[in-house]
Enzyme design. Structure first.
Site, PDB file in Angstrom:
ATOM      1  N   ARG A 163      75.251  89.954  -2.587  1.00 50.61           N
ATOM      2  CA  ARG A 163      76.635  90.663  -3.043  1.00 50.61           C
ATOM      3  C   ARG A 163      77.484  91.076  -1.780  1.00 50.61           C
ATOM      4  O   ARG A 163      78.161  91.911  -1.489  1.00 50.61           O
ATOM      5  CB  ARG A 163      76.189  92.192  -3.497  1.00 50.61           C
ATOM      6  CG  ARG A 163      75.566  92.118  -4.804  1.00 50.61           C
ATOM      7  CD  ARG A 163      76.240  91.416  -5.947  1.00 50.61           C
ATOM      8  NE  ARG A 163      75.717  91.668  -7.089  1.00 50.61           N
ATOM      9  CZ  ARG A 163      74.879  90.984  -7.947  1.00 50.61           C
ATOM     10  NH1 ARG A 163      74.300  90.053  -7.244  1.00 50.61           N
ATOM     11  NH2 ARG A 163      74.367  91.255  -8.902  1.00 50.61           N
ATOM     12  N   SER A 235      76.346  96.789 -12.457  1.00 50.06           N
ATOM     13  CA  SER A 235      75.804  97.643 -11.415  1.00 50.06           C
ATOM     14  C   SER A 235      76.788  98.401 -10.759  1.00 50.06           C
ATOM     15  O   SER A 235      77.490  97.884  -9.900  1.00 50.06           O
ATOM     16  CB  SER A 235      74.975  96.743 -10.634  1.00 50.06           C
ATOM     17  OG  SER A 235      74.144  96.013 -11.305  1.00 50.06           O
ATOM     18  N   GLU A 332      77.994  99.163  -5.265  1.00 51.43           N
ATOM     19  CA  GLU A 332      78.528  97.804  -5.293  1.00 51.43           C
ATOM     20  C   GLU A 332      79.969  97.816  -5.616  1.00 51.43           C
ATOM     21  O   GLU A 332      80.567  96.781  -5.472  1.00 51.43           O
ATOM     22  CB  GLU A 332      77.725  96.944  -6.160  1.00 51.43           C
ATOM     23  CG  GLU A 332      77.757  95.504  -6.297  1.00 51.43           C
ATOM     24  CD  GLU A 332      77.354  95.012  -7.553  1.00 51.43           C
ATOM     25  OE1 GLU A 332      76.695  93.942  -7.417  1.00 51.43           O
ATOM     26  OE2 GLU A 332      77.842  95.214  -8.630  1.00 51.43           O
TER      27      GLU A 332
END
Ligand code: EPU
Length: 336
Positions: A163, A235, A332
């Site tokens: 990520r 998420s 995130e």
């Protein structure tokens, strides 16, 4: 051609559906549009808004939001064993995955149904079911306002990690992605070793790219809320990567804790969803914000919540995980 919208309402432009506004929004198609726009010298503070699927606006944005509306997908080269495919930044990610499967190309099928645009995919190196965008990306084309021109970055210079990428780090606020090139295979290359993917595909028949795509769509629909119905950004937290000693301490107390190796043998990745779940917070809600009952990593807007309310709720989750496990979890989602 670019189009200017003054004082836009952002509620239809972010998947959390928070009713924030921006000073202005520019819809552009090409790097040439951006060159002209920045040459005018009036842009000031700016931020790129893709599909708005990974962002939480906690206040009105005082600058210019830039949004790419170009959605082309082109085959640049096709040989016996692979194709190079280029997609404009404004293309819906899942339209590209669908296109690749329809054209008999392998490499993106495990990333089916991830909400967002192609331009956002390299920024956070989107990933799911054992694959990441970086596995298929070969080049990223971007406009750099400081230089006033277009640069092409090869994959190995994109700093991809879990990520993570250079676009979140040294190029943050300095590059506007205009298109992305992918190398996709023509030979079958099924990747079935994550969670229930293999069993879901087996139920459908042979491990074709179509069946893998159908299976992944079904798994995602069963576990994750549809942003068209419930405001959310997938998420909310990244899975934390902790020192091996921390993972070993936790495993002594919780032998069933999911944990995954990383490229660094001294660092172990934990599952933030499991940690939140084990604090007993799954399905919990406070006011207009909640945790999704089937996936504890997903924070949901139950209707009408503002960005500040969602951020405060996420802060409570972080605090509870820290108190219970001594592990910091990081968002995130981009917080603006
Ligand atoms: N788990 C729980 N409770 C939960 C959620 C998860 O116990 O509420 C456990 C699961 O049983 C499993 C482990 O935690 O043992 C990992 O769960 P899962 O396989 O569902 O994946 P994840 O780590 O929670 C990541 C991505 C998702 C992606 C899935 C599938 C991140 C931050 N999230 O979630 O990506 O769909 O893997 O590959 O890496 C997104 O980024 O928006 C996203 C949805």
């Amino acid at each position: 051609m670019f189009k200017e919208i003054i004082d836009p309402d952002l509620s239809g432009r972010n998947s959390f559906r928070v009713p924030q506004r921006a000073a202005r929004l520019i819809e552009f198609e090409t790097a040439e549009d951006l060159r002209q726009l920045f040459a005018g010298g009036t842009v000031g503070e700016w931020f790129v808004l893709g599909g708005g699927n990974n962002i939480l606006f906690t206040q009105d944005y005082p600058g210019t939001l830039l949004h790419c509306t170009a959605r082309g997908i082109r085959t640049v080269e096709r040989t016996d064993d692979h194709a190079t495919v280029e997609a404009d930044a404004g293309t819906e990610w899942d339209d590209l995955v669908d296109w690749s499967v329809q054209h008999g190309l392998w490499g993106l099928e495990n990333l089916s149904l991830i909400p967002g645009t192609v331009g956002a995919a390299p920024v956070q190196n989107i990933g799911a079911y054992g694959c990441e965008a970086k596995d298929a990306i070969v080049q990223v084309e971007m406009f750099c306002p400081e230089m006033g021109n277009v640069l092409i970055l090869d994959r190995e210079h994109c700093g991809f990690g879990y990520r993570d990428s250079i676009f979140k780090r040294s190029l943050r606020g300095r590059a506007i992605i205009t298109s992305v090139r992918f190398r996709l295979g023509t030979a079958p290359a099924p990747r079935l070793d994550y969670g229930d993917v293999a069993s879901e595909v087996a139920r459908l028949g042979a491990p074709t790219a179509e069946n893998i795509r159908t299976a992944i769509c079904a798994i995602r629909r069963a576990k994750l809320p549809d942003p068209a119905q419930t405001g959310n950004a997938g998420s909310f937290f990244k899975n934390p990567v902790v020192p091996r000693s921390t993972a070993e301490r936790l495993l002594e107390q919780h032998p069933d804790m999911p944990h995954y190796p990383t490229a660094d043998p001294d660092r172990i990745k934990l599952a933030a969803g499991w940690l939140i779940d084990r604090t007993g917070l799954k399905g919990w809600s406070l006011g207009r914000v909640g945790i999704h009952p089937r996936q504890a990593l997903v924070v949901v807007n139950l209707g009408g919540a503002g960005g500040g309310e969602i951020l405060a709720f996420a802060g409570t989750i972080r605090q509870r995980v820290l108190e219970r496990f001594g592990v910091e979890i990081e968002p995130e989602v981009n917080i603006l």
